[in-house]
Design a protein around this motif. Structure first.
Motif, PDB file in Angstrom:
ATOM      1  N   VAL A  80     -14.793  14.211  -8.953  1.00 47.86           N
ATOM      2  CA  VAL A  80     -16.040  14.693  -9.568  1.00 47.86           C
ATOM      3  C   VAL A  80     -17.274  14.148  -8.855  1.00 47.86           C
ATOM      4  N   ASN A  81     -17.096  13.173  -7.979  1.00 51.47           N
ATOM      5  CA  ASN A  81     -18.241  12.625  -7.250  1.00 51.47           C
ATOM      6  C   ASN A  81     -18.814  13.630  -6.250  1.00 51.47           C
ATOM      7  N   VAL A  82     -18.061  14.689  -5.968  1.00 49.03           N
ATOM      8  CA  VAL A  82     -18.564  15.716  -5.049  1.00 49.03           C
ATOM      9  C   VAL A  82     -19.699  16.516  -5.693  1.00 49.03           C
ATOM     10  N   PHE A  83     -19.769  16.479  -7.034  1.00 47.30           N
ATOM     11  CA  PHE A  83     -20.837  17.192  -7.741  1.00 47.30           C
ATOM     12  C   PHE A  83     -22.072  16.297  -7.788  1.00 47.30           C
ATOM     13  N   LYS A  84     -23.029  16.569  -6.942  1.00 43.68           N
ATOM     14  CA  LYS A  84     -24.156  15.656  -6.776  1.00 43.68           C
ATOM     15  C   LYS A  84     -25.135  15.751  -7.945  1.00 43.68           C
ATOM     16  N   PRO A  85     -25.990  14.744  -8.130  1.00 43.69           N
ATOM     17  CA  PRO A  85     -27.003  14.815  -9.182  1.00 43.69           C
ATOM     18  C   PRO A  85     -27.858  16.066  -9.041  1.00 43.69           C
ATOM     19  N   GLY A  86     -28.122  16.705 -10.179  1.00 38.04           N
ATOM     20  CA  GLY A  86     -28.950  17.909 -10.179  1.00 38.04           C
ATOM     21  C   GLY A  86     -28.189  19.195  -9.984  1.00 38.04           C
ATOM     22  N   VAL A  87     -26.876  19.126  -9.772  1.00 34.94           N
ATOM     23  CA  VAL A  87     -26.103  20.338  -9.489  1.00 34.94           C
ATOM     24  C   VAL A  87     -25.991  21.207 -10.745  1.00 34.94           C
ATOM     25  N   LEU A  88     -25.961  22.498 -10.533  1.00 28.00           N
ATOM     26  CA  LEU A  88     -25.664  23.483 -11.578  1.00 28.00           C
ATOM     27  C   LEU A  88     -24.359  24.161 -11.217  1.00 28.00           C
ATOM     28  N   VAL A  89     -23.389  24.127 -12.128  1.00 27.79           N
ATOM     29  CA  VAL A  89     -22.087  24.784 -11.910  1.00 27.79           C
ATOM     30  C   VAL A  89     -21.989  25.970 -12.864  1.00 27.79           C
ATOM     31  N   VAL A  90     -21.692  27.141 -12.316  1.00 27.76           N
ATOM     32  CA  VAL A  90     -21.572  28.366 -13.110  1.00 27.76           C
ATOM     33  C   VAL A  90     -20.181  28.963 -12.875  1.00 27.76           C
ATOM     34  N   PRO A  91     -19.195  28.620 -13.716  1.00 29.42           N
ATOM     35  CA  PRO A  91     -17.855  29.207 -13.576  1.00 29.42           C
ATOM     36  C   PRO A  91     -17.822  30.548 -14.301  1.00 29.42           C
ATOM     37  N   GLU A 136     -32.251  15.405 -11.894  1.00 25.96           N
ATOM     38  CA  GLU A 136     -30.979  14.700 -11.709  1.00 25.96           C
ATOM     39  C   GLU A 136     -29.894  15.211 -12.644  1.00 25.96           C
ATOM     40  N   GLU A 137     -30.278  15.980 -13.644  1.00 23.68           N
ATOM     41  CA  GLU A 137     -29.348  16.437 -14.668  1.00 23.68           C
ATOM     42  C   GLU A 137     -28.285  17.355 -14.072  1.00 23.68           C
ATOM     43  N   ARG A 138     -27.028  17.063 -14.372  1.00 20.23           N
ATOM     44  CA  ARG A 138     -25.928  17.939 -13.959  1.00 20.23           C
ATOM     45  C   ARG A 138     -25.577  18.855 -15.134  1.00 20.23           C
ATOM     46  N   ILE A 139     -25.572  20.160 -14.859  1.00 17.42           N
ATOM     47  CA  ILE A 139     -25.392  21.164 -15.917  1.00 17.42           C
ATOM     48  C   ILE A 139     -24.233  22.077 -15.547  1.00 17.42           C
ATOM     49  N   ILE A 140     -23.396  22.389 -16.536  1.00 15.76           N
ATOM     50  CA  ILE A 140     -22.368  23.420 -16.358  1.00 15.76           C
ATOM     51  C   ILE A 140     -22.652  24.527 -17.367  1.00 15.76           C
ATOM     52  N   ASP A 141     -22.552  25.760 -16.916  1.00 18.39           N
ATOM     53  CA  ASP A 141     -22.938  26.917 -17.722  1.00 18.39           C
ATOM     54  C   ASP A 141     -21.746  27.855 -17.880  1.00 18.39           C
ATOM     55  N   TYR A 142     -21.280  27.998 -19.113  1.00 13.38           N
ATOM     56  CA  TYR A 142     -20.148  28.867 -19.417  1.00 13.38           C
ATOM     57  C   TYR A 142     -20.638  30.137 -20.108  1.00 13.38           C
ATOM     58  N   ASN A 143     -20.627  31.239 -19.396  1.00 17.97           N
ATOM     59  CA  ASN A 143     -20.937  32.539 -19.982  1.00 17.97           C
ATOM     60  C   ASN A 143     -19.636  33.321 -20.103  1.00 17.97           C
ATOM     61  N   ILE A 144     -19.107  33.368 -21.313  1.00 23.41           N
ATOM     62  CA  ILE A 144     -17.785  33.955 -21.520  1.00 23.41           C
ATOM     63  C   ILE A 144     -17.830  35.472 -21.437  1.00 23.41           C
ATOM     64  N   GLY A 145     -19.003  36.038 -21.666  1.00 25.77           N
ATOM     65  CA  GLY A 145     -19.148  37.486 -21.659  1.00 25.77           C
ATOM     66  C   GLY A 145     -19.347  37.998 -23.067  1.00 25.77           C
ATOM     67  N   LEU A 146     -20.497  38.595 -23.326  1.00 26.93           N
ATOM     68  CA  LEU A 146     -20.824  39.054 -24.668  1.00 26.93           C
ATOM     69  C   LEU A 146     -20.708  40.574 -24.774  1.00 26.93           C
ATOM     70  N   GLY A 147     -20.012  41.034 -25.810  1.00 30.14           N
ATOM     71  CA  GLY A 147     -19.973  42.460 -26.081  1.00 30.14           C
ATOM     72  C   GLY A 147     -21.358  43.019 -26.352  1.00 30.14           C
ATOM     73  N   LEU A 148     -22.268  42.150 -26.750  1.00 35.60           N
ATOM     74  CA  LEU A 148     -23.662  42.543 -26.964  1.00 35.60           C
ATOM     75  C   LEU A 148     -24.261  43.156 -25.711  1.00 35.60           C
ATOM     76  N   HIS A 149     -24.034  42.518 -24.559  1.00 31.64           N
ATOM     77  CA  HIS A 149     -24.586  43.038 -23.301  1.00 31.64           C
ATOM     78  C   HIS A 149     -24.032  44.428 -23.000  1.00 31.64           C
ATOM     79  N   ASP A 150     -22.722  44.561 -23.156  1.00 30.93           N
ATOM     80  CA  ASP A 150     -22.089  45.846 -22.859  1.00 30.93           C
ATOM     81  C   ASP A 150     -22.579  46.931 -23.807  1.00 30.93           C
ATOM     82  N   ALA A 151     -22.628  46.618 -25.105  1.00 32.45           N
ATOM     83  CA  ALA A 151     -23.032  47.621 -26.087  1.00 32.45           C
ATOM     84  C   ALA A 151     -24.481  48.049 -25.871  1.00 32.45           C
ATOM     85  N   TYR A 152     -25.341  47.090 -25.563  1.00 28.80           N
ATOM     86  CA  TYR A 152     -26.759  47.412 -25.366  1.00 28.80           C
ATOM     87  C   TYR A 152     -26.950  48.287 -24.123  1.00 28.80           C
ATOM     88  N   ILE A 153     -26.294  47.926 -23.020  1.00 24.63           N
ATOM     89  CA  ILE A 153     -26.428  48.722 -21.797  1.00 24.63           C
ATOM     90  C   ILE A 153     -25.786  50.091 -21.991  1.00 24.63           C
TER      91      ILE A 153
END
Length: 318
Positions: free
Chosen positions: A209-220, A274-291
């Motif tokens: 996990v040390n490869v993830f430097k300070p300030g990194v944003l991870v978006v899986p 310096e904050e390390r953030i991970i962002d999980y967007n699972i996928g919302l049916g809201l987006h699909d229905a609205y579009i």
């Protein structure tokens, strides 16, 4: 009822900005919707069938449900269809091929998350998984990120000849230059933003996990392979808390926040460089229905064949 084919969706000429604006609108107005967590079924292996219902804001009078499946060996492996209903009558308005919509809105959400949560002065963006979702994410990033001083470096994980094809496809982007990494350690090192569009992973992408430097944003984008970040990163952001409650380390998440709360200004986003953030967007049916609702309005305004579903009008049918 009408059936809206993929070619009709594409013929509308929707731009990446259109998808970004739509998903941003949905995040901001999510409290006005009814959005239960998706139902996920797993026939075998990594195959899945997800059902994603959503009641849109009251003024729309519409309800949507998307069925998305992944079947190993199918081309493409991911496919989806949506149904759109009129809430006031219960009438089925449209069945819509949702493959293009799903791909583009997924890329739009990833790009919006990057733009919202990244630190200042991003230099290197790491991208792995270079299929349709990876391309959609790159398209949306290129329309959303402001021009840097110089160019953003986009480092691509080498896999077969996908990286070379990806570079050729996006060679005309002025604000980006591309490099190729041979492994995940090389890919992640010194990255300010890490985006994974890989649809399946057996275990972690990297143990150290040390490869993830300070300030990194991870978006899986497909949530796999970064569980060792869950308990040590400073903040976890998601599109909907109900969708991540089943995650293994949910009870150990720090500063769990929904992206919509940040976009509305109800909660802070990034609070330091310096904050390390991970962002999980699972996928919302809201987006699909609205579009899909917007697509339906655009297509319905043109001449189109109607298909009538004839239901019984008798109180008793037995």
């Amino acid at each position: 009822m009408i059936v809206i084919q993929d070619r009709e969706v594409r013929s509308l000429g929707l731009k990446p900005k259109d998808f970004i604006d739509s998903v941003r609108h949905c995040f901001v107005h999510k409290p006005e919707c009814q959005l239960p967590p998706k139902i996920s079924l797993h026939p075998k292996g990594d195959d899945f069938i997800n059902t994603m219902p959503c009641l849109l804001p009251p003024e729309t009078n519409r309800y949507g449900v998307k069925i998305v499946s992944r079947v190993k060996g199918r081309t493409p492996a991911l496919k989806s269809d949506s149904m759109l209903y009129d809430v006031t009558t219960g009438e089925l308005l449209a069945v819509i091929d949702c493959d293009y919509i799903t791909t583009m809105r997924t890329g739009a959400v990833a790009a919006l998350a990057v733009d919202t949560l990244k630190k200042n002065n991003v230099k290197k963006i790491a991208l792995m998984g270079l299929g349709n979702t990876g391309r959609a994410t790159m398209m949306c990033l290129s329309s959303l990120l402001p021009p840097p001083d110089g160019k953003y470096e986009v480092s691509l994980l080498k896999y077969k000849d996908q990286a070379e094809q990806f570079i050729e496809h996006f060679k005309n982007l002025d604000n980006f230059h591309f490099t190729i990494a041979n492994d995940t350690k090389e890919l992640f090192e010194n990255a300010d933003v890490i985006i994974s569009c890989i649809t399946q992973a057996n275990g972690l992408f990297i143990d150290d996990v040390n490869v993830f430097k300070p300030g990194v944003l991870v978006v899986p984008v497909h949530t796999r392979g970064f569980q060792n970040c869950d308990t040590i990163f400073d903040k976890v952001v998601c599109d909907d808390i109900g969708h991540v409650k089943g995650f293994k380390y949910f009870n150990q998440f720090k500063n769990l926040t929904e992206l919509g709360d940040i976009l509305r200004g109800d909660k802070p986003g990034r609070q330091s460089e310096e904050e390390r953030i991970i962002d999980y967007n699972i996928g919302l049916g809201l987006h699909d229905a609205y579009i899909c609702s917007k697509v339906y309005d655009a297509v319905k305004a043109q001449p189109h064949e109607n298909i009538e579903l004839v239901h019984s009008t008798q109180k008793y049918i037995i």
